[in-house]
Design a protein around this motif. Sequence first.
Motif, short mmCIF file in Angstrom:
data_model
loop_
_atom_site.label_atom_id
_atom_site.label_comp_id
_atom_site.label_asym_id
_atom_site.label_seq_id
_atom_site.Cartn_x
_atom_site.Cartn_y
_atom_site.Cartn_z
N GLY A 39 0.68 -1.27 0.07
CA GLY A 39 -0.07 0.00 -0.04
C GLY A 39 0.72 1.39 0.14
O GLY A 39 1.77 1.07 -0.37
N ALA A 40 0.11 2.54 0.35
CA ALA A 40 0.85 3.68 0.11
C ALA A 40 1.34 3.70 -1.23
O ALA A 40 2.37 4.00 -1.54
N LEU A 41 0.42 3.63 -2.15
CA LEU A 41 0.68 3.37 -3.49
C LEU A 41 1.23 4.81 -4.33
O LEU A 41 0.75 5.71 -3.99
N HIS A 42 1.93 4.45 -5.29
CA HIS A 42 2.33 5.52 -5.94
C HIS A 42 2.68 5.07 -7.47
O HIS A 42 2.40 3.92 -7.74
N GLU A 43 3.05 5.84 -8.32
CA GLU A 43 3.14 5.51 -9.96
C GLU A 43 4.10 4.09 -9.88
O GLU A 43 3.86 3.62 -11.15
N GLY A 44 4.95 4.08 -9.26
CA GLY A 44 5.72 2.79 -9.18
C GLY A 44 4.83 1.52 -9.36
O GLY A 44 4.87 0.52 -10.04
N HIS A 45 3.91 1.54 -8.19
CA HIS A 45 3.12 0.40 -8.06
C HIS A 45 2.13 0.46 -9.24
O HIS A 45 1.59 -0.68 -9.80
N VAL A 60 -5.23 -8.16 -10.23
CA VAL A 60 -5.47 -8.25 -8.64
C VAL A 60 -4.44 -7.70 -7.90
O VAL A 60 -3.15 -8.05 -8.20
N ALA A 61 -4.48 -6.57 -7.17
CA ALA A 61 -3.57 -5.97 -6.40
C ALA A 61 -3.67 -6.53 -4.94
O ALA A 61 -4.92 -6.42 -4.48
N THR A 62 -2.67 -6.99 -4.37
CA THR A 62 -2.74 -6.92 -2.88
C THR A 62 -2.13 -5.89 -2.06
O THR A 62 -1.47 -5.36 -2.40
N LEU A 63 -2.81 -5.77 -0.77
CA LEU A 63 -2.39 -4.75 0.19
C LEU A 63 -2.20 -5.40 1.57
O LEU A 63 -3.28 -5.73 2.10
N PRO A 80 3.23 4.09 6.25
CA PRO A 80 2.05 4.84 5.83
C PRO A 80 0.80 3.71 5.32
O PRO A 80 1.10 2.99 4.63
N ARG A 81 -0.36 4.12 5.51
CA ARG A 81 -1.47 3.54 5.40
C ARG A 81 -2.58 4.28 4.99
O ARG A 81 -3.05 5.15 5.47
N ASN A 82 -3.25 3.92 3.95
CA ASN A 82 -4.39 4.69 3.15
C ASN A 82 -5.09 3.74 2.30
O ASN A 82 -5.18 3.86 0.93
N GLU A 83 -5.84 2.70 2.75
CA GLU A 83 -6.55 1.95 1.79
C GLU A 83 -7.37 2.43 0.88
O GLU A 83 -7.42 2.18 -0.31
N ALA A 84 -8.22 3.53 1.45
CA ALA A 84 -9.19 3.85 0.65
C ALA A 84 -8.68 4.82 -0.72
O ALA A 84 -9.09 4.61 -1.99
N GLY A 85 -7.71 5.62 -0.39
CA GLY A 85 -6.98 6.36 -1.37
C GLY A 85 -6.26 5.30 -2.35
O GLY A 85 -6.23 5.58 -3.49
N TYR A 99 -7.15 -7.38 -3.27
CA TYR A 99 -7.27 -8.33 -2.02
C TYR A 99 -6.29 -7.71 -0.97
O TYR A 99 -5.31 -7.47 -0.86
N ALA A 100 -7.34 -7.39 0.18
CA ALA A 100 -6.80 -6.79 1.42
C ALA A 100 -7.21 -7.53 2.75
O ALA A 100 -8.04 -7.14 3.53
N PRO A 101 -6.34 -8.50 2.80
CA PRO A 101 -6.41 -9.44 4.10
C PRO A 101 -6.13 -8.99 5.29
O PRO A 101 -5.22 -8.17 5.17
N GLY A 102 -6.84 -9.18 6.39
CA GLY A 102 -6.41 -8.87 7.77
C GLY A 102 -5.22 -9.89 8.23
O GLY A 102 -4.97 -10.81 7.59
#
Length: 286
Positions: A39-45, A60-63, A80-85, A99-102
């Motif tokens: 997560g904390a995604l940017h153009e690289g991701h 499918v991206a995973t976080l 840094p964590r920002n799942e909605a963004g 896919y964002a497993p706990g």
Amino acid sequence: MRKHVSAPLPIARTVADLRSAIAAERNNSRTTGLIPTMGALHEGHLSLVRAAKQRCGFVVATLFVNPKQFAPHEDFDRYPRNEAGDADLLASAGCDLLYAPGRSVMYPDGFATSVLVSNVSTMLEGQMRPHFFGGVATVVTKLLLQALPDAAFFGEKDYQQLLVIRQLTRDLDIPVEIVGCPTVRERDGLALSSRNAYLSAAERRVASRLNVVLHDAIKALRAGAPVDAVEGEASRHLAAAGFTSVDYVAVRNAATLQPVASLAEPARILAAAWLGKTRLIDNMAV
Ligand code: AMP
């Protein structure tokens, strides 16, 4: 003019939901591409999402911020964590599912297995961060087995990690194609990283020197300078540019990461250095 807004990205939280989404696509003859991230995604991701989109029908991206790859003194809590963004960015890049497993899905009570890769994971990052590749190899093995994608996409930004993942999928016969993708950089050469957010304005100015120093080192190597002299010179240049300390600058065989005897073999230059409390890594083909 109306601004285009992507539809919200579907999110799977369990292995069962992930597998049923992928199975439905496979029944429609669509291949799956997987992009593991913290997560904390940017153009690289997002470049990995676009590369996956070109090759696979379903992306499918995973976080998951993987606790097993952080030592107790490292930055797990402040990562840094920002799942909605992140979900919005992924949707805009064409990703089909997040896919964002706990933590309890990835490491339920009683979890007791680790994946350890020898050789390529023992030097450089493996030496500086001894717990790191065990955590990465374990979580990536789990994600690959949970999703069983046709291809998985990783950045050359984390070059040693890419080699470790290639090694483990070969050794464990995990039926997936591992695709390495080029490092995305800022205009001044700094490799994009979620950890760049930690840099102060002054540190950010120094940070771009890392890539410049690697470029200069490659020029010197191509001009015939000896490997150990170039490594030493590059470390001194980083310190002089304002880096707090240098973990390594190393010219290594591009496939094994063993020291190179000459540039007749394909080589990579890799470096890790600190700016205050922030650790930056970078690498380039020689
Ligand atoms: P991370 O979220 O940092 O674990 O990274 C997830 C994936 O994105 C890994 O395969 C990284 O190598 C890749 N990645 C991170 N930064 C970049 C970048 N600047 N360019 C290309 N790929 C990247």
